[in-house]
Every structure is written in structure tokens, then in C-alpha cells.
Design a protein around this motif. Structure first.
Motif, PDB file in Angstrom:
ATOM      1  N   PRO A  16       0.803  -1.228   0.000  1.00 49.79           N
ATOM      2  CA  PRO A  16       0.000   0.000   0.000  1.00 49.79           C
ATOM      3  C   PRO A  16       0.834   1.275   0.000  1.00 49.79           C
ATOM      4  N   ALA A  17       1.981   1.269   0.660  1.00 51.76           N
ATOM      5  CA  ALA A  17       2.822   2.471   0.656  1.00 51.76           C
ATOM      6  C   ALA A  17       3.357   2.771  -0.738  1.00 51.76           C
ATOM      7  N   VAL A  18       3.706   1.729  -1.479  1.00 51.77           N
ATOM      8  CA  VAL A  18       4.180   1.937  -2.857  1.00 51.77           C
ATOM      9  C   VAL A  18       3.067   2.495  -3.737  1.00 51.77           C
ATOM     10  N   LEU A  19       1.843   1.996  -3.557  1.00 46.44           N
ATOM     11  CA  LEU A  19       0.710   2.485  -4.351  1.00 46.44           C
ATOM     12  C   LEU A  19       0.433   3.958  -4.062  1.00 46.44           C
ATOM     13  N   VAL A  20       0.486   4.342  -2.804  1.00 47.19           N
ATOM     14  CA  VAL A  20       0.258   5.755  -2.459  1.00 47.19           C
ATOM     15  C   VAL A  20       1.339   6.640  -3.072  1.00 47.19           C
ATOM     16  N   LEU A  21       2.584   6.183  -3.044  1.00 45.04           N
ATOM     17  CA  LEU A  21       3.670   6.959  -3.625  1.00 45.04           C
ATOM     18  C   LEU A  21       3.495   7.131  -5.134  1.00 45.04           C
ATOM     19  N   LEU A  22       3.070   6.088  -5.830  1.00 41.26           N
ATOM     20  CA  LEU A  22       2.854   6.184  -7.273  1.00 41.26           C
ATOM     21  C   LEU A  22       1.685   7.106  -7.604  1.00 41.26           C
ATOM     22  N   ARG A  23       0.641   7.063  -6.833  1.00 41.29           N
ATOM     23  CA  ARG A  23      -0.501   7.950  -7.093  1.00 41.29           C
ATOM     24  C   ARG A  23      -0.116   9.411  -6.930  1.00 41.29           C
ATOM     25  N   THR A  99      -9.757  14.023 -14.860  1.00 42.67           N
ATOM     26  CA  THR A  99      -8.802  12.926 -14.993  1.00 42.67           C
ATOM     27  C   THR A  99      -8.232  12.521 -13.641  1.00 42.67           C
ATOM     28  N   THR A 100      -7.943  13.484 -12.793  1.00 41.68           N
ATOM     29  CA  THR A 100      -7.384  13.175 -11.471  1.00 41.68           C
ATOM     30  C   THR A 100      -8.373  12.387 -10.618  1.00 41.68           C
ATOM     31  N   VAL A 101      -9.630  12.860 -10.597  1.00 45.08           N
ATOM     32  CA  VAL A 101     -10.644  12.176  -9.786  1.00 45.08           C
ATOM     33  C   VAL A 101     -10.867  10.749 -10.291  1.00 45.08           C
ATOM     34  N   TYR A 102     -10.983  10.602 -11.610  1.00 39.50           N
ATOM     35  CA  TYR A 102     -11.222   9.266 -12.164  1.00 39.50           C
ATOM     36  C   TYR A 102     -10.019   8.342 -11.939  1.00 39.50           C
ATOM     37  N   TYR A 103      -8.820   8.875 -12.104  1.00 39.74           N
ATOM     38  CA  TYR A 103      -7.622   8.049 -11.931  1.00 39.74           C
ATOM     39  C   TYR A 103      -7.506   7.512 -10.506  1.00 39.74           C
ATOM     40  N   LEU A 104      -7.705   8.379  -9.528  1.00 38.06           N
ATOM     41  CA  LEU A 104      -7.585   7.939  -8.129  1.00 38.06           C
ATOM     42  C   LEU A 104      -8.665   6.923  -7.770  1.00 38.06           C
ATOM     43  N   ALA A 105      -9.920   7.194  -8.187  1.00 38.69           N
ATOM     44  CA  ALA A 105     -11.010   6.277  -7.848  1.00 38.69           C
ATOM     45  C   ALA A 105     -10.823   4.920  -8.519  1.00 38.69           C
ATOM     46  N   ASP A 107      -8.015   3.554  -9.722  1.00 39.04           N
ATOM     47  CA  ASP A 107      -6.817   2.868  -9.255  1.00 39.04           C
ATOM     48  C   ASP A 107      -7.037   2.242  -7.878  1.00 39.04           C
ATOM     49  N   ILE A 108      -7.680   2.966  -6.972  1.00 38.78           N
ATOM     50  CA  ILE A 108      -7.947   2.428  -5.636  1.00 38.78           C
ATOM     51  C   ILE A 108      -8.900   1.245  -5.725  1.00 38.78           C
ATOM     52  N   ARG A 109      -9.954   1.354  -6.535  1.00 35.82           N
ATOM     53  CA  ARG A 109     -10.910   0.259  -6.658  1.00 35.82           C
ATOM     54  C   ARG A 109     -10.269  -0.984  -7.276  1.00 35.82           C
TER      55      ARG A 109
END
Length: 213
Positions: A16-23, A99-105, A107-109
Motif C-alpha cells: 500500500p505504501a508503494v501504491l500511495v507513492l505512485l498515485r 482525470t485526477t478524480v477518475y484516476y484515483l477512484a 486505481d484504488i478500486r
């Protein structure tokens, strides 16, 4: 005739830490360039999810960025004065936010579903010393030992019941025996006396009869 094929195995999700860093990194790339590189977020999302929808959105965002650049480049001065310039800015900034909102939602899902489905395909191995049962029958009927051999059978002790002790025969009390013996003696004396009197009376009648003759 073709079958359905094998299901694609689920990869182990990253930390999870790697995913947060990439986002944070990809969002920062899009915002630092004021939206001109917002398509980088969708490129990374399309590579991860491999969905046709994400590839289509990537193409749409690239087209909107190119159109906004063309509209802004057509302005006569350094400032925006025309409707085309305002439309270019709207496309650029609006596409960046969307694009930012869609990318974060998305990617997390995506990684949340991957994290939920990974343990179902890769169950945890049993602890050391416990053999994994090959079938439900062996798991419920025959317990497996760490060394592969069955434990020795320990006989269950059977309680021993001693045989019943027969009761000793009851003996008549000595006093009762003596009483019976005394009664028998009295009866014998009575009978002996009765016989004696009978003989004497018989002799007396005989002598009188002879004297009368």
C-alpha cells in the motif's frame, strides 16, 4: 469444440505504501504541467487495468489536450481574449480535474479488488508440523501426525468388578436347639409315663378277674 479456458491468475498486489507513492507522483506530474500531461495518469491506469474503457479515455484526454494547445496557441497575445482561448483553458483545467478524480477512484478500486481476490486463489500454507489433508475425508476421519506415522493405540482400562461374596449359611441359635431338645425330652418322658400307667392298669384288671373266678 473449445472450452472456456483457464482463468487468469491474480497477481499479488503491491505494498500500500508503494501504491500511495505512485498515485502522488502521477498526480503531481499532471498538475505541475497545468494539465498538459494529465494523460500520463490515464496511461498508467490503462496499463494496470488493461480495460478498453481506460484506453478510450486516454485517447480522449490526449485529443482534448491537443485541442486546448491549438486553441491557446491561436491567441494573438500572451493573455486570453477570445472564445477559443477560454474554451482551451476550460478543456485543459476541466480535463485535469476530471482525470485526477477518475484516476484515483479507478486505481484504488482496482487494487482493492485485487487484494480481496488474491487470498482466495492463494490460501495460506498450514503451519510447520501439520500436514495438509488431500481430501475432506482424511481431514475429518484420520488425523495426521507431524512425522507421518499414526500414534500408538492406547488400550482403555476396563474396570474390574469383584464377584459377589455368597452369604454364609445361617445356623440356628444354640438356645433354640436346646429348647427343642428339652421339649423332645419332655415328650419322651410323657410318653414313657403314659405307657407305664397303661401296663399297670392292664395287670390290675387281670388279677381281679382271676380272683373272681
Amino acid at each position: 469444440m473449445q472450452g472456456h479456458g483457464y482463468a487468469q491468475p491474480v497477481k499479488q498486489p503491491p505494498d500500500p505504501a508503494v501504491l500511495v507513492l505512485l498515485r502522488v507522483l502521477f498526480v503531481a506530474i499532471g498538475w505541475l504541467c497545468i494539465g498538459f500531461t494529465a494523460w500520463v495518469m490515464l496511461l498508467r491506469l490503462a496499463i494496470v487495468t488493461r480495460r478498453s474503457l481506460d484506453w478510450g479515455l486516454l485517447v480522449a484526454v490526449l485529443a482534448a489536450d491537443v485541442l486546448s494547445i491549438v486553441l491557446l496557441a491561436g491567441e494573438p497575445g500572451d493573455e486570453v481574449h477570445t472564445a477559443g482561448g477560454y474554451l482551451g483553458i476550460t478543456l485543459l483545467l476541466g480535463g485535469l480535474v476530471a482525470t485526477t478524480v477518475y484516476y484515483l477512484a479507478a486505481d484504488i478500486r482496482h487494487f482493492q479488488r485485487q487484494r480481496e481476490s488474491y487470498p482466495a486463489q492463494h490460501p495460506m500454507a498450514p503451519p510447520y508440523g501439520y500436514a495438509r489433508p488431500s481430501s475432506p475425508y482424511t481431514a475429518t476421519t484420520v488425523p495426521s501426525s507431524p512425522t507421518g506415522t499414526q500414534p500408538p493405540h492406547t488400550p482403555v482400562p476396563v474396570p474390574h468388578t469383584p464377584p459377589p461374596i455368597p452369604a454364609p449359611p445361617q445356623r440356628p441359635a444354640p438356645a433354640r436347639i436346646e429348647q427343642v431338645r428339652a421339649e423332645l425330652d419332655e415328650l419322651s418322658d410323657y410318653l414313657r409315663k403314659h405307657d407305664r400307667h397303661g401296663h399297670e392298669s392292664g395287670h390290675g384288671h387281670g388279677d381281679g378277674h382271676e380272683g373272681g373266678r
